[in-house]
Design an enzyme around this catalytic site. Structure first.
Site, PDB file in Angstrom:
ATOM      1  N   ASP A 193      65.255  50.579  17.395  1.00 30.42           N
ATOM      2  CA  ASP A 193      66.243  51.229  18.245  1.00 30.42           C
ATOM      3  C   ASP A 193      65.589  52.328  19.079  1.00 30.42           C
ATOM      4  OD1 ASP A 193      69.141  51.676  18.857  1.00 30.42           O
ATOM      5  OD2 ASP A 193      68.736  53.639  17.972  1.00 30.42           O
TER       6      ASP A 193
ATOM      7  N   GLU B 111      63.725  47.740  21.472  1.00 26.86           N
ATOM      8  CA  GLU B 111      64.840  48.050  22.350  1.00 26.86           C
ATOM      9  C   GLU B 111      64.363  49.210  23.223  1.00 26.86           C
ATOM     10  OE1 GLU B 111      69.307  49.881  22.712  1.00 26.86           O
ATOM     11  OE2 GLU B 111      67.702  50.770  21.543  1.00 26.86           O
TER      12      GLU B 111
END
Length: 559
Positions: A222, A284
């Site tokens: 993330d 990401e």
């Protein structure tokens, strides 16, 4: 579209088969919205385990699980309080072990989410930091700074939270007086870690080992571009966005895409390479242009990075041609696959996004009173976009429910919204709840088969009965069967590998060849003829008996 250009030649072939992740189709599961085993309205790990047969039938290669760790749920689990456990909302650690084992029995690999940019404010480290003195060892794990002004009452810099409002919050010291400020690029409950601190680096290496030892096949990382901040924390006068900027030579925001992140990922890659079974790292990273993005997937760093420029590209032949060509050239330059994606838990579902007028800026959520998508147009384009994507060389990610043609819940009651964006933006951005609504399995069951009761943590629209899996399975023209056939043919025909060759076509048409397969997407208003002698293998919509391909339809052809 008139072009005779080709992408760069493929890397030199070797005798060994390609790594599984280079052409894998990976299915994202948002645990709270996939399947609820106990009827409390919250999806859970046993629910996922019970539905793995669906994914095996669909034909994907792996699953990616969004966070299921202990968390106060200030940001739907992306505020992690304990990286080595399972939140009681979702089950127990033993349930995670069972899920991993059951997935393997179905031939599925498992990727879990890792959230290294920030912890929860409930994490033991941050609790210690609040009790520590300024400059103390516990505070040095995070980014604490003195405030500006004579009494330190102003934030250390002008940075803004991605969710809206200032990116700094002032703490109250143990003696009750106002103290330092801490950085949170997202919610106030998500304090940013200080990745210059060796303890932080050591801790995350140990977290990686913990899950690798339990058998996971990789990690989706993330906010992979946010871990390292510019050392001086300089003010940033531009609008705060999660993207790092489109131009290679444009000054990058001091909070995004700093070169220091790459040292971290080289260390992680070395750790994963020591484990058997080709474990992977997936970035990401909202980084533009693609030339900056591919730095994350150099041979000694991550394996994949989501291609968000592709997700954001307009639904026109020129825009799609440009982003596909640029993406393949950039990833080929570093010997990595391109990782295609159209939907996820952070963006409006593409069955609705593509139903908005071409050129509409990507909305951060859609609600009552907002311009509403054309549902039929959006689904038709979404099916065409998916079939186009699944033919491209590289890996592809699917978001739960898109195989059912699920649209965004665009009329969700604002009172039900839970995304912190809605509050922190001053109710100006609806946020991401509309793409996170629990998915329908059975049209006539409570909560459409999501769970054994009518409970659902976000309300499901009544129209979703028509999208339920049991209404689509075995129906040849359904979106589900279109996906299932596409994934079967993709494997049988060797799509996902090879080299893309652009073919001559009208300006509103994309046409390319991979191996012996020809792919054609009609973006124009008028139908186009199939090439003479071509055998139709698959189509995203009905092709006329006379061989004309309607607008917003993709076909796969042999010959």
């Amino acid at each position: 579209m008139n072009t005779d250009s080709t992408t760069s030649p493929p890397p030199t072939r070797t005798a060994t088969p390609p790594a599984w992740w280079r052409d894998a189709v990976i299915y994202q599961i948002y645990p709270r919205s996939f399947a609820d085993s106990d009827g409390d309205g919250m999806g859970d790990l046993p629910g996922i385990t019970g539905r793995l047969g669906h994914l095996a039938e669909l034909g994907v290669d792996a699953v990616w699980l969004s966070p299921f760790y202990p968390s106060p749920q200030a940001d739907a689990g992306y505020d992690v309080a304990d990286y080595r456990g399972v939140d009681p909302l979702f089950g127990q650690l033993a349930d995670a072990d069972k899920l991993i084992a059951e997935a393997r029995s179905h031939g599925l690999r498992v990727i879990v989410d890792l959230v290294p940019n920030h912890t929860s404010s409930a994490h033991a480290w941050f609790v210690e930091a609040l009790a520590d003195e300024p400059g103390g060892p516990a505070r040095q794990r995070y980014i604490f700074r003195d405030g500006k002004g004579p009494d330190g009452g102003e934030p250390p810099n002008d940075w803004q939270s991605v969710f809206g409002g200032p990116a700094w919050t002032r703490v109250t010291d143990p003696d009750g007086r106002p103290g330092q400020w801490y950085l949170h690029l997202f919610d106030v409950g998500q304090p940013d870690l200080n990745w210059d601190n060796p303890q932080v680096r050591t801790e995350f290496l140990d977290i990686l080992r913990f899950w690798l030892d339990r058998g996971v096949d990789g990690f989706r990382v993330d906010v992979a571009h946010g871990l390292v901040k510019q050392a001086d924390l300089a003010d940033w006068k531009e609008p705060q966005e999660i993207l790092s900027g489109r131009e290679v030579d444009k000054p990058r925001p001091p909070m995004w895409d700093q070169d220091g992140v790459h040292e971290i990922y080289r260390e992680w890659r070395a750790l994963l390479d020591g484990y058997p079974g080709e474990r992977i790292l997936v970035a990401e990273a909202w980084v533009e242009p693609v030339e900056r993005l591919v730095a994350y997937i150099r041979p000694d760093e991550m394996h994949q990075a989501f291609n968000f420029e592709y997700l954001l590209a307009a639904w026109t032949a020129p825009a799609q041609y440009a982003v596909i060509t640029r993406s393949l050239e950039a990833t080929d330059a570093v010997g990595a696959p391109t990782t295609w994606v159209l939907s996820n838990h952070d963006v409006v579902r593409h069955a609705s996004r593509l139903g908005l007028p071409v050129g509409t800026p990507r909305p951060n959520g859609i609600g009552v009173g907002d311009p509403q998508p054309d549902a039929a147009l959006g689904l038709r384009r979404a099916r065409a976009a998916t079939l186009l994507m699944l033919a491209l060389p590289g890996s592809a990610y699917l978001y739960q429910g898109e195989e059912l043609g699920l649209p965004e819940h665009t009329t969700l009651d604002d009172a039900a919204r839970q995304d912190p964006t809605w509050v922190r933006s001053g109710h100006t951005e609806r946020g991401r709840d509309g793409c996170r609504v629990p998915i329908p399995w059975e049209a006539d069951a409570p909560s459409y088969g999501f769970g054994p009761t009518d409970a659902s943590w976000l309300p499901q629209p009544k129209s979703w009965a028509e999208y339920a899996l049991d209404r689509q399975r075995g129906v040849p023209a359904s979106t589900y069967e279109m996906y299932r056939t596409a994934l079967r043919l993709r494997r049988e025909l060797g799509l996902g590998g090879g080299t893309l060759e652009w073919l001559e076509s009208p300006d509103d048409v994309l046409s390319f060849r991979i191996g012996g397969i020809r792919v054609l997407t009609n973006f124009g208003a008028d139908p186009v003829e199939l090439p003479a002698g071509a055998e139709l293998l698959h189509a995203s919509g009905q092709v006329a008996a006379d061989g004309l391909v309607p607008t917003d339809v993709t076909v796969w052809l042999r010959g």
